[in-house]
Design a protein around this motif. Structure first.
Motif, PDB file in Angstrom:
ATOM      1  N   PRO A 168      -2.701  14.844  -8.173  1.00  0.00           N
ATOM      2  CA  PRO A 168      -1.228  15.125  -7.414  1.00  0.00           C
ATOM      3  C   PRO A 168      -1.450  15.983  -6.201  1.00  0.00           C
ATOM      4  O   PRO A 168      -2.287  16.969  -5.977  1.00  0.00           O
ATOM      5  N   PHE A 169      -0.456  15.663  -5.055  1.00  0.00           N
ATOM      6  CA  PHE A 169      -0.735  16.301  -4.081  1.00  0.00           C
ATOM      7  C   PHE A 169      -0.867  17.952  -4.042  1.00  0.00           C
ATOM      8  O   PHE A 169      -1.690  18.531  -3.133  1.00  0.00           O
ATOM      9  N   GLU A 170      -0.044  18.454  -4.859  1.00  0.00           N
ATOM     10  CA  GLU A 170      -0.167  19.762  -4.847  1.00  0.00           C
ATOM     11  C   GLU A 170      -1.425  20.435  -5.459  1.00  0.00           C
ATOM     12  O   GLU A 170      -1.872  21.445  -4.855  1.00  0.00           O
ATOM     13  N   ASP A 171      -1.918  19.572  -6.463  1.00  0.00           N
ATOM     14  CA  ASP A 171      -3.079  20.212  -6.633  1.00  0.00           C
ATOM     15  C   ASP A 171      -4.377  20.170  -5.776  1.00  0.00           C
ATOM     16  O   ASP A 171      -5.176  20.915  -5.479  1.00  0.00           O
ATOM     17  N   THR A 242       2.252   7.138   1.486  1.00  0.00           N
ATOM     18  CA  THR A 242       0.955   7.515   1.538  1.00  0.00           C
ATOM     19  C   THR A 242       0.382   8.668   2.213  1.00  0.00           C
ATOM     20  O   THR A 242      -0.840   9.171   2.429  1.00  0.00           O
ATOM     21  N   ASP A 243       1.475   9.600   2.700  1.00  0.00           N
ATOM     22  CA  ASP A 243       1.046  11.009   2.972  1.00  0.00           C
ATOM     23  C   ASP A 243       1.016  12.041   2.005  1.00  0.00           C
ATOM     24  O   ASP A 243       0.776  13.008   2.179  1.00  0.00           O
ATOM     25  N   GLN A 244       1.369  11.605   0.602  1.00  0.00           N
ATOM     26  CA  GLN A 244       1.462  12.409  -0.480  1.00  0.00           C
ATOM     27  C   GLN A 244       0.335  11.820  -1.309  1.00  0.00           C
ATOM     28  O   GLN A 244      -0.243  12.799  -2.217  1.00  0.00           O
ATOM     29  N   VAL A 245       0.236  10.408  -1.904  1.00  0.00           N
ATOM     30  CA  VAL A 245      -0.527  10.190  -2.838  1.00  0.00           C
ATOM     31  C   VAL A 245      -1.908   9.752  -2.199  1.00  0.00           C
ATOM     32  O   VAL A 245      -2.225   9.108  -1.201  1.00  0.00           O
ATOM     33  N   LEU A 246      -3.136  10.518  -2.878  1.00  0.00           N
ATOM     34  CA  LEU A 246      -4.464  10.248  -2.418  1.00  0.00           C
ATOM     35  C   LEU A 246      -4.748   8.801  -2.797  1.00  0.00           C
ATOM     36  O   LEU A 246      -4.521   8.568  -4.094  1.00  0.00           O
ATOM     37  N   HIS A 247      -5.311   8.175  -1.891  1.00  0.00           N
ATOM     38  CA  HIS A 247      -5.729   6.779  -2.075  1.00  0.00           C
ATOM     39  C   HIS A 247      -6.814   6.390  -1.463  1.00  0.00           C
ATOM     40  O   HIS A 247      -7.216   7.046  -0.469  1.00  0.00           O
ATOM     41  N   ALA A 248      -7.449   5.183  -2.115  1.00  0.00           N
ATOM     42  CA  ALA A 248      -8.680   4.966  -1.184  1.00  0.00           C
ATOM     43  C   ALA A 248      -8.463   3.110  -1.580  1.00  0.00           C
ATOM     44  O   ALA A 248      -8.281   2.873  -2.811  1.00  0.00           O
ATOM     45  N   SER A 273       8.212  16.804  -0.647  1.00  0.00           N
ATOM     46  CA  SER A 273       7.469  16.500   0.249  1.00  0.00           C
ATOM     47  C   SER A 273       6.323  17.087   0.853  1.00  0.00           C
ATOM     48  O   SER A 273       6.304  18.328   0.425  1.00  0.00           O
ATOM     49  N   PRO A 274       5.173  16.564   1.377  1.00  0.00           N
ATOM     50  CA  PRO A 274       4.148  17.464   1.834  1.00  0.00           C
ATOM     51  C   PRO A 274       4.412  18.499   2.651  1.00  0.00           C
ATOM     52  O   PRO A 274       3.826  19.756   2.267  1.00  0.00           O
ATOM     53  N   VAL A 275       5.527  18.552   3.658  1.00  0.00           N
ATOM     54  CA  VAL A 275       5.668  19.508   4.314  1.00  0.00           C
ATOM     55  C   VAL A 275       6.342  20.812   3.673  1.00  0.00           C
ATOM     56  O   VAL A 275       5.843  21.970   4.008  1.00  0.00           O
ATOM     57  N   LYS A 276       7.099  20.480   2.705  1.00  0.00           N
ATOM     58  CA  LYS A 276       7.656  21.758   2.207  1.00  0.00           C
ATOM     59  C   LYS A 276       6.710  22.281   0.841  1.00  0.00           C
ATOM     60  O   LYS A 276       6.724  23.345   0.823  1.00  0.00           O
ATOM     61  N   VAL A 277       5.810  21.524   0.331  1.00  0.00           N
ATOM     62  CA  VAL A 277       4.723  21.803  -0.393  1.00  0.00           C
ATOM     63  C   VAL A 277       3.925  22.778   0.432  1.00  0.00           C
ATOM     64  O   VAL A 277       3.484  23.906  -0.088  1.00  0.00           O
ATOM     65  N   LEU A 278       3.079  22.190   1.403  1.00  0.00           N
ATOM     66  CA  LEU A 278       2.513  22.994   2.213  1.00  0.00           C
ATOM     67  C   LEU A 278       3.216  24.341   2.722  1.00  0.00           C
ATOM     68  O   LEU A 278       2.468  25.186   2.944  1.00  0.00           O
ATOM     69  N   GLU A 279       4.449  24.291   3.147  1.00  0.00           N
ATOM     70  CA  GLU A 279       5.055  25.405   3.471  1.00  0.00           C
ATOM     71  C   GLU A 279       4.999  26.584   2.353  1.00  0.00           C
ATOM     72  O   GLU A 279       4.877  27.820   2.561  1.00  0.00           O
ATOM     73  N   ARG A 280       5.514  26.055   1.093  1.00  0.00           N
ATOM     74  CA  ARG A 280       5.375  27.023  -0.014  1.00  0.00           C
ATOM     75  C   ARG A 280       4.027  27.421  -0.173  1.00  0.00           C
ATOM     76  O   ARG A 280       4.060  28.618  -0.467  1.00  0.00           O
ATOM     77  N   LEU A 281       3.074  26.825  -0.265  1.00  0.00           N
ATOM     78  CA  LEU A 281       1.674  27.040  -0.441  1.00  0.00           C
ATOM     79  C   LEU A 281       0.984  28.119   0.612  1.00  0.00           C
ATOM     80  O   LEU A 281       0.350  29.113   0.482  1.00  0.00           O
ATOM     81  N   SER A 282       1.577  27.903   1.943  1.00  0.00           N
ATOM     82  CA  SER A 282       0.879  28.658   2.925  1.00  0.00           C
ATOM     83  C   SER A 282       1.886  29.920   3.336  1.00  0.00           C
ATOM     84  O   SER A 282       1.466  30.793   4.368  1.00  0.00           O
TER      85      SER A 282
END
Ligand code: SIN
Ligand code: FE
Length: 287
Positions: A168-171, A242-248, A273-282
């Protein structure tokens, strides 16, 4: 991780329960998989299932639907027009489906791409190698927190497209954020002035690019982080943030893809969303 939706038609109306399931799965970071939905090529279009339609320089042939401009194709004249028409038909069907399936009001239809080269055989630097787990981030097109949503179709006559999806993106963000170096404040201004970027990168864009690069360069992460293999059979479609799900993408040939951009405010649950998760973590504002 994979949410199967048994749609058979490109246009709705779709069942309310199915729509609710689609929205919640998509925003939670699942791949919406449409095993019974095929993008069908005409007999004439099947001649485009050939790696030599690509100019061999870019990864993908792309179409800007607003201008009709196609890039990176080796075709000219009538053949080029027919390929562009096939991509346009795919892009508009994908846009119609997204509009009917999801509650988003303002989904911006961006580039359409055709990927005619076998993924396994491509050779790229690590940073541009999409066979390595990554989240998508655009180097030249700042998103300023907006989402990247992509709709794919495997149009190969046979053979699956092989993907891996990661944790998951947050991890992922928790593990990698502390490793991302500081971003010199003048850089985004300079890149914008020099025309390297279309508009100025926000801190969000810098972070996402750093996460993309750092994770691709980390051999241990590539090998040992949790991931699962997915096979998308010939004649199937899938839709994913694809900005959230790690993929190859590990293997396969002949895919079509339509990119959409979306404001976070359109989401059912913007906090995912990635932006909200990153704002919360940082603990700071990133756009
Ligand atoms: C990617 O977005 O990393 C590549 C996906 C694909 O071409 O299947
Ligand atoms: Fe990608």
């Amino acid at each position: 991780m994979l949410e199967r939706l048994a749609l058979e038609n490109w246009s709705g109306p779709y069942d309310a329960g199915l729509k609710a399931r689609a929205l919640s799965a998509l925003e939670s970071g699942a791949v919406l998989f449409f095993p019974n939905l095929a993008f069908v090529l005409s007999d004439a279009e099947k001649r485009f299932l050939d790696a030599s339609v690509s100019d061999g320089k870019a990864k993908n042939i792309s179409l800007d639907h607003t201008t009709g401009t196609m890039q990176a194709s080796a075709l000219t004249g009538e053949a080029a027009r027919e390929l562009a028409a096939m991509m346009e038909r795919f892009g508009s069907q994908a846009a119609g489906l997204v509009q009917e399936l999801l509650p988003y009001r303002n989904v911006e239809r961006a580039r359409t791409s055709f990927r005619p080269v076998q993924v396994k055989d491509r050779h790229y630097s690590k940073i541009s190698d999409d066979r390595l787990l990554h989240i998508d981030a655009f180097p030249s097109r700042p998103m300023r927190g907006r989402r990247i949503l992509r709709f794919f179709a495997n149009v190969a006559p046979h053979g699956a497209r092989h993907w891996q999806v990661g944790e998951p993106f947050e991890d992922f963000a928790r593990a990698f954020l502390p490793r991302v170096g500081p971003h010199p404040p003048g850089k985004s201004w300079l890149y914008d002035k020099l025309g390297v970027t279309r508009g100025r990168r926000s801190l969000y864009d810098e972070l996402m690019l750093s996460l993309h690069d750092t994770s691709k360069l980390d051999d241990d992460f590539q090998k040992n982080s949790p991931h699962q293999r997915i096979e998308f059979p010939a004649g199937s479609c899938w839709l994913v943030f694809t900005d959230q799900v790690l993929h190859a993408a590990l293997g396969g040939e002949f895919a079509l893809e339509q990119t959409f951009h979306l404001d976070v405010s359109e989401m059912g649950e913007p906090a995912r969303s990635p932006v909200k998760v990153l704002e919360r973590l940082s603990g700071r504002s990133l756009v």
